[in-house]
Design a protein around this motif. Structure first.
Motif, PDB file in Angstrom:
ATOM      1  N   GLU A  85     -20.237   6.029  -1.020  1.00 10.60           N
ATOM      2  CA  GLU A  85     -18.925   6.575  -1.387  1.00 10.60           C
ATOM      3  C   GLU A  85     -17.794   5.783  -0.732  1.00 10.60           C
ATOM      4  O   GLU A  85     -16.756   5.535  -1.342  1.00 10.60           O
ATOM      5  CB  GLU A  85     -18.835   8.055  -0.997  1.00 10.60           C
ATOM      6  CG  GLU A  85     -19.758   8.955  -1.789  1.00 10.60           C
ATOM      7  CD  GLU A  85     -19.475   8.949  -3.271  1.00 10.60           C
ATOM      8  OE1 GLU A  85     -18.287   8.960  -3.667  1.00 10.60           O
ATOM      9  OE2 GLU A  85     -20.448   8.928  -4.051  1.00 10.60           O
TER      10      GLU A  85
ATOM     11  N   ALA B 282     -14.828   3.547  -2.698  1.00  6.69           N
ATOM     12  CA  ALA B 282     -13.385   3.672  -2.464  1.00  6.69           C
ATOM     13  C   ALA B 282     -12.734   2.311  -2.268  1.00  6.69           C
ATOM     14  O   ALA B 282     -11.543   2.141  -2.544  1.00  6.69           O
ATOM     15  CB  ALA B 282     -13.119   4.565  -1.247  1.00  6.69           C
TER      16      ALA B 282
ATOM     17  N   ARG C   2      -6.544  -1.257  -3.984  1.00 10.40           N
ATOM     18  CA  ARG C   2      -6.853  -0.429  -2.817  1.00 10.40           C
ATOM     19  C   ARG C   2      -7.123  -1.310  -1.602  1.00 10.40           C
ATOM     20  O   ARG C   2      -6.677  -1.005  -0.491  1.00 10.40           O
ATOM     21  CB  ARG C   2      -8.030   0.498  -3.107  1.00 10.40           C
ATOM     22  CG  ARG C   2      -7.668   1.590  -4.094  1.00 10.40           C
ATOM     23  CD  ARG C   2      -8.667   2.720  -4.115  1.00 10.40           C
ATOM     24  NE  ARG C   2      -9.952   2.383  -4.662  1.00 10.40           N
ATOM     25  CZ  ARG C   2     -10.342   2.598  -5.907  1.00 10.40           C
ATOM     26  NH1 ARG C   2      -9.516   3.152  -6.785  1.00 10.40           N
ATOM     27  NH2 ARG C   2     -11.555   2.277  -6.300  1.00 10.40           N
TER      28      ARG C   2
ATOM     29  N   GLN D 135      -1.443   6.227  -7.554  1.00  9.17           N
ATOM     30  CA  GLN D 135      -2.796   6.519  -8.031  1.00  9.17           C
ATOM     31  C   GLN D 135      -3.850   5.998  -7.051  1.00  9.17           C
ATOM     32  O   GLN D 135      -4.802   6.698  -6.709  1.00  9.17           O
ATOM     33  CB  GLN D 135      -2.980   5.862  -9.403  1.00  9.17           C
ATOM     34  CG  GLN D 135      -3.990   6.491 -10.287  1.00  9.17           C
ATOM     35  CD  GLN D 135      -3.926   5.872 -11.685  1.00  9.17           C
ATOM     36  OE1 GLN D 135      -3.608   4.685 -11.845  1.00  9.17           O
ATOM     37  NE2 GLN D 135      -4.211   6.673 -12.689  1.00  9.17           N
TER      38      GLN D 135
ATOM     39  N   ALA E  84      -3.891   7.937  -3.822  1.00  5.46           N
ATOM     40  CA  ALA E  84      -4.573   9.226  -3.988  1.00  5.46           C
ATOM     41  C   ALA E  84      -6.076   9.073  -3.782  1.00  5.46           C
ATOM     42  O   ALA E  84      -6.715   9.917  -3.135  1.00  5.46           O
ATOM     43  CB  ALA E  84      -4.275   9.807  -5.366  1.00  5.46           C
ATOM     44  N   VAL E  85      -6.641   7.991  -4.290  1.00  2.00           N
ATOM     45  CA  VAL E  85      -8.076   7.732  -4.089  1.00  2.00           C
ATOM     46  C   VAL E  85      -8.361   7.502  -2.607  1.00  2.00           C
ATOM     47  O   VAL E  85      -9.303   8.067  -2.051  1.00  2.00           O
ATOM     48  CB  VAL E  85      -8.549   6.511  -4.923  1.00  2.00           C
ATOM     49  CG1 VAL E  85      -9.978   6.129  -4.580  1.00  2.00           C
ATOM     50  CG2 VAL E  85      -8.407   6.793  -6.414  1.00  2.00           C
TER      51      VAL E  85
ATOM     52  N   ARG F  78      -6.640   8.520  -0.066  1.00  2.00           N
ATOM     53  CA  ARG F  78      -6.482   9.795   0.656  1.00  2.00           C
ATOM     54  C   ARG F  78      -7.692  10.690   0.443  1.00  2.00           C
ATOM     55  O   ARG F  78      -8.195  11.298   1.390  1.00  2.00           O
ATOM     56  CB  ARG F  78      -5.224  10.535   0.176  1.00  2.00           C
ATOM     57  CG  ARG F  78      -3.961  10.152   0.874  1.00  2.00           C
ATOM     58  CD  ARG F  78      -2.820  11.119   0.598  1.00  2.00           C
ATOM     59  NE  ARG F  78      -2.758  11.649  -0.749  1.00  2.00           N
ATOM     60  CZ  ARG F  78      -2.061  11.116  -1.753  1.00  2.00           C
ATOM     61  NH1 ARG F  78      -1.356  10.017  -1.566  1.00  2.00           N
ATOM     62  NH2 ARG F  78      -2.066  11.669  -2.942  1.00  2.00           N
ATOM     63  N   ALA F  79      -8.173  10.769  -0.793  1.00  2.00           N
ATOM     64  CA  ALA F  79      -9.314  11.620  -1.115  1.00  2.00           C
ATOM     65  C   ALA F  79     -10.568  11.194  -0.356  1.00  2.00           C
ATOM     66  O   ALA F  79     -11.403  12.031  -0.006  1.00  2.00           O
ATOM     67  CB  ALA F  79      -9.572  11.610  -2.622  1.00  2.00           C
ATOM     68  N   LYS F  80     -10.692   9.911  -0.094  1.00  2.00           N
ATOM     69  CA  LYS F  80     -11.846   9.384   0.635  1.00  2.00           C
ATOM     70  C   LYS F  80     -11.589   9.293   2.135  1.00  2.00           C
ATOM     71  O   LYS F  80     -12.378   8.716   2.878  1.00  2.00           O
ATOM     72  CB  LYS F  80     -12.236   8.001   0.093  1.00  2.00           C
ATOM     73  CG  LYS F  80     -12.666   8.019  -1.350  1.00  2.00           C
ATOM     74  CD  LYS F  80     -13.886   8.880  -1.560  1.00  2.00           C
ATOM     75  CE  LYS F  80     -14.313   8.857  -3.014  1.00  2.00           C
ATOM     76  NZ  LYS F  80     -15.506   9.663  -3.242  1.00  2.00           N
ATOM     77  N   ASN F  81     -10.464   9.846   2.578  1.00  2.00           N
ATOM     78  CA  ASN F  81     -10.103   9.887   4.000  1.00  2.00           C
ATOM     79  C   ASN F  81      -9.984   8.511   4.646  1.00  2.00           C
ATOM     80  O   ASN F  81     -10.335   8.328   5.811  1.00  2.00           O
ATOM     81  CB  ASN F  81     -11.089  10.758   4.791  1.00  2.00           C
ATOM     82  CG  ASN F  81     -10.987  12.207   4.421  1.00  2.00           C
ATOM     83  OD1 ASN F  81      -9.895  12.749   4.312  1.00  2.00           O
ATOM     84  ND2 ASN F  81     -12.117  12.852   4.209  1.00  2.00           N
TER      85      ASN F  81
ATOM     86  N   SER G  25      -1.509  10.469   5.543  1.00  2.00           N
ATOM     87  CA  SER G  25      -0.163  10.563   4.975  1.00  2.00           C
ATOM     88  C   SER G  25       0.596  11.634   5.747  1.00  2.00           C
ATOM     89  O   SER G  25       0.072  12.716   5.998  1.00  2.00           O
ATOM     90  CB  SER G  25      -0.218  10.905   3.486  1.00  2.00           C
ATOM     91  OG  SER G  25      -0.902  12.126   3.278  1.00  2.00           O
TER      92      SER G  25
ATOM     93  N   TYR H  26       2.367   6.305   5.028  1.00  2.00           N
ATOM     94  CA  TYR H  26       0.920   6.112   5.029  1.00  2.00           C
ATOM     95  C   TYR H  26       0.496   5.192   6.166  1.00  2.00           C
ATOM     96  O   TYR H  26       1.216   4.267   6.527  1.00  2.00           O
ATOM     97  CB  TYR H  26       0.462   5.509   3.696  1.00  2.00           C
ATOM     98  CG  TYR H  26       0.622   6.480   2.557  1.00  2.00           C
ATOM     99  CD1 TYR H  26      -0.402   7.358   2.233  1.00  2.00           C
ATOM    100  CD2 TYR H  26       1.799   6.535   1.823  1.00  2.00           C
ATOM    101  CE1 TYR H  26      -0.251   8.272   1.202  1.00  2.00           C
ATOM    102  CE2 TYR H  26       1.960   7.443   0.797  1.00  2.00           C
ATOM    103  CZ  TYR H  26       0.924   8.308   0.492  1.00  2.00           C
ATOM    104  OH  TYR H  26       1.087   9.212  -0.513  1.00  2.00           O
TER     105      TYR H  26
END
Length: 108
Positions: A11, A15, A21, A51, A54-55, A57-60, A64, A73
């Motif tokens: 995972e 990311a 990214r 966008q 957001a990915v 952030r979702a994957k830590n 933020s 960030y």
């Protein structure tokens, strides 16, 4: 335990599987930035940057923090900077090998 670690790694690398990214992480490795600053540095539209953030952030991978109307960030783990440096070294090693192969071919 090993299965959990392998899943985390899979995972984690998913990311990282987007050029923007990676570039965002490289920029944040140099210091905190807000979305507008990232857009300017990356030369990209806000929606694309948001966008990808957001990915991340979702994957830590990034933190933020809201500062008034601005979101700032930063890298969540400073070791990400080391990981990116190692990836660059691996790339350079592959490049050196390719150049060496091309030189050998030219000699023939």
């Amino acid at each position: 335990m090993d299965a959990n670690l392998q899943q985390f790694k899979a995972e984690f690398f998913k990311a990282l599987a987007h050029p923007m990214r990676i570039r965002i992480l490289e920029v944040l490795a140099e210091g905190e930035q807000n979305v507008n600053e990232l857009q300017t540095i990356l030369g990209s539209e806000g929606s694309a940057v948001s966008q990808q953030l957001a990915v991340l952030r979702a994957k830590n991978l990034v933190n933020s923090v809201k500062d008034g109307t601005t979101v700032v960030y930063s890298l969540r783990d400073p070791l990400l900077k080391d990981l990116l440096a190692v990836a660059r070294q691996i790339f350079n090693n592959h490049l050196i090998e390719s150049i060496s192969l091309l030189k050998d071919i030219q000699k023939q």
